[in-house]
Design a protein around this motif. Structure first.
Motif, PDB file in Angstrom:
ATOM      1  N   SER A  78       0.823  -1.210   0.000  1.00 32.34           N
ATOM      2  CA  SER A  78       0.000   0.000   0.000  1.00 32.34           C
ATOM      3  C   SER A  78       0.859   1.263   0.000  1.00 32.34           C
ATOM      4  O   SER A  78       1.911   1.314   0.652  1.00 32.34           O
ATOM      5  N   PRO A  79       0.423   2.314  -0.707  1.00 34.26           N
ATOM      6  CA  PRO A  79       1.132   3.596  -0.625  1.00 34.26           C
ATOM      7  C   PRO A  79       1.238   4.118   0.805  1.00 34.26           C
ATOM      8  O   PRO A  79       2.156   4.879   1.122  1.00 34.26           O
ATOM      9  N   ARG A  80       0.323   3.698   1.678  1.00 36.96           N
ATOM     10  CA  ARG A  80       0.391   4.120   3.076  1.00 36.96           C
ATOM     11  C   ARG A  80       1.650   3.601   3.766  1.00 36.96           C
ATOM     12  O   ARG A  80       2.056   4.117   4.809  1.00 36.96           O
ATOM     13  N   ASN A  81       2.267   2.572   3.188  1.00 34.58           N
ATOM     14  CA  ASN A  81       3.459   1.977   3.792  1.00 34.58           C
ATOM     15  C   ASN A  81       4.759   2.558   3.257  1.00 34.58           C
ATOM     16  O   ASN A  81       5.841   2.043   3.575  1.00 34.58           O
ATOM     17  N   LEU A  83       6.528   4.726  -7.515  1.00 36.08           N
ATOM     18  CA  LEU A  83       6.076   6.108  -7.424  1.00 36.08           C
ATOM     19  C   LEU A  83       6.155   6.581  -5.983  1.00 36.08           C
ATOM     20  O   LEU A  83       5.949   5.802  -5.052  1.00 36.08           O
ATOM     21  N   GLN A  84       6.405   7.876  -5.821  1.00 31.91           N
ATOM     22  CA  GLN A  84       6.468   8.427  -4.468  1.00 31.91           C
ATOM     23  C   GLN A  84       6.197   9.923  -4.508  1.00 31.91           C
ATOM     24  O   GLN A  84       6.694  10.628  -5.397  1.00 31.91           O
ATOM     25  N   ARG A  85       5.414  10.393  -3.554  1.00 36.19           N
ATOM     26  CA  ARG A  85       5.247  11.842  -3.419  1.00 36.19           C
ATOM     27  C   ARG A  85       6.580  12.450  -3.006  1.00 36.19           C
ATOM     28  O   ARG A  85       7.290  11.918  -2.154  1.00 36.19           O
ATOM     29  N   VAL A  86       6.898  13.570  -3.586  1.00 37.60           N
ATOM     30  CA  VAL A  86       8.195  14.186  -3.355  1.00 37.60           C
ATOM     31  C   VAL A  86       8.349  14.671  -1.918  1.00 37.60           C
ATOM     32  O   VAL A  86       9.470  14.862  -1.431  1.00 37.60           O
ATOM     33  N   TYR A  87       7.239  14.830  -1.211  1.00 33.61           N
ATOM     34  CA  TYR A  87       7.293  15.338   0.159  1.00 33.61           C
ATOM     35  C   TYR A  87       7.536  14.231   1.187  1.00 33.61           C
ATOM     36  O   TYR A  87       7.696  14.517   2.366  1.00 33.61           O
ATOM     37  N   GLU A  88       7.537  12.988   0.745  1.00 30.65           N
ATOM     38  CA  GLU A  88       7.833  11.881   1.647  1.00 30.65           C
ATOM     39  C   GLU A  88       9.345  11.691   1.745  1.00 30.65           C
ATOM     40  O   GLU A  88      10.092  12.152   0.877  1.00 30.65           O
ATOM     41  N   LEU A  91       9.161  10.746  -8.808  1.00 27.63           N
ATOM     42  CA  LEU A  91       8.670  11.644  -7.767  1.00 27.63           C
ATOM     43  C   LEU A  91       7.649  12.615  -8.354  1.00 27.63           C
ATOM     44  O   LEU A  91       7.842  13.153  -9.451  1.00 27.63           O
ATOM     45  N   TYR A  92       6.585  12.850  -7.610  1.00 30.49           N
ATOM     46  CA  TYR A  92       5.539  13.770  -8.052  1.00 30.49           C
ATOM     47  C   TYR A  92       5.012  14.511  -6.831  1.00 30.49           C
ATOM     48  O   TYR A  92       5.230  14.098  -5.684  1.00 30.49           O
TER      49      TYR A  92
END
Length: 334
Positions: A169-172, A221-226, A310-311
């Motif tokens: 999950s993206p939550r992880n 994929l990953q949010r750039v703020y993580e 990153l996005y």
């Protein structure tokens, strides 16, 4: 009665199950796939709301990441003759009211009722992927370590039949960042075992390139703020605009591939009407088709290292990076 005849009957019985109907907020809809010839068994937790709606197992962002981990495409993943998908709970259990949200645990009725009967009818399973703590507790019993992290880190102890995995999950994402050994050590071994389990007979006419593509590094994929990976040699920022509030120092080592992002016109159009996701995807793919020099370096990089796109979008499912990731995966298989 033969396995090939009795398994379809059992699946029909499972899909008609109403044992815990009164406890399911959206009603019963068992979601699974199985066949007597399956080589790989994936045991996850339970369907989420999106999977409940579609009736297709792992039809969400978690499923996309799981397929990347395994090094296979959706066509292979949903080939029931090769891959069985039998979660611990077959129906969506609803959302938790506790702190942090998330879905409820899998219903406890499913595994005792159905798992042993299903597994007995899938004699060709060579590899079982245990995704999450519930599957690991059920299948590993006392062999399981004190925590999910310890169990996954001890993955070699469960070879050759099992590979314990965290939930994709993206939550992880924070977990993946805290434990870089997972991508470095576990995923290459996982892809090798998946390829071995799915291997066709030696005389099968399968192009060498197709076999090789089954074990290509993942594109994630990953949010750039993580929190970013320590190794940033294959991290690409794929937005046309620099992320708001993010300093250049924080993204040191990240390659800004802004030319591969949607055009300003397309980005602004989609921002005004985000319901037009399918049309946005079509237009963005057309832009990529006309801009080979922008995406080709990413394809080449992804063949040598796991790639991180990153996005900045808050929408983790419908954004330009998800389109780009699918596009790159198709291009590198050619």
């Amino acid at each position: 009665m033969s396995t090939t005849r009795s398994l379809p009957r059992l699946l029909t019985e499972i899909r008609a199950c109403r044992v815990c109907a009164d406890t399911l907020p959206l009603g019963p809809r068992p979601v699974l796939q199985a066949s007597a010839s399956a080589r790989i068994l994936i045991v996850g937790q339970a369907p989420g709301a999106k999977v409940h709606a579609s009736g297709i197992p792992w039809d969400d962002a978690s499923g996309e990441r799981l397929r990347e981990w395994m090094g296979i495409d959706a066509h292979t993943f949903y080939d029931a003759a090769r891959i069985a998908i039998v979660p611990m709970g077959f129906c969506y259990p609803g959302r938790s009211s506790g702190k942090g949200g998330g879905d409820n645990p899998p219903r406890p009725e499913c595994a005792p009722l159905w798992h042993s009967r299903l597994l007995a009818l899938m004699p060709d399973v060579r590899l079982t992927l245990l995704v999450g703590q519930y599957a690991q507790r059920y299948f590993l019993g006392n062999r399981r370590k004190g925590s999910l992290t310890e169990t996954v880190e001890a993955w070699r102890d469960y070879a050759p039949g099992y590979v314990p995995l965290p939930h994709p999950s993206p939550r992880n994402t924070p977990w993946f960042q805290r434990h870089p050994w997972f991508a470095r050590d576990v995923l290459p071994a996982l892809r090798e075992r998946v390829a071995d389990a799915l291997a066709l007979p030696p005389d099968a006419d399968v192009p060498h390139k197709e076999k090789r593509n089954m074990t290509l590094p993942a594109i994630t994929l990953q949010r750039v703020y993580e929190p970013l990976p320590e190794d940033r040699q294959a991290c690409f920022l794929v937005d046309r605009l620099w992320p708001r509030g993010m300093s250049k120092e924080k993204l040191a080592g990240v390659i800004w591939a802004k030319d591969v992002a949607p055009s300003t016109e397309l980005r602004e159009w989609f921002h005004k009407d985000p319901e037009q996701w399918d049309e946005f995807t079509r237009r963005y793919v057309a832009e990529l088709d006309a801009n080979r020099t922008a995406w080709e370096p990413l394809v080449e990089a992804s063949k040598a290292h796991p790639l991180v796109l990153l996005y900045s979008s808050h929408n983790t499912e419908n954004n330009n990076a998800t389109v780009l990731r699918d596009y790159l995966m198709k291009k590198r298989r050619k």
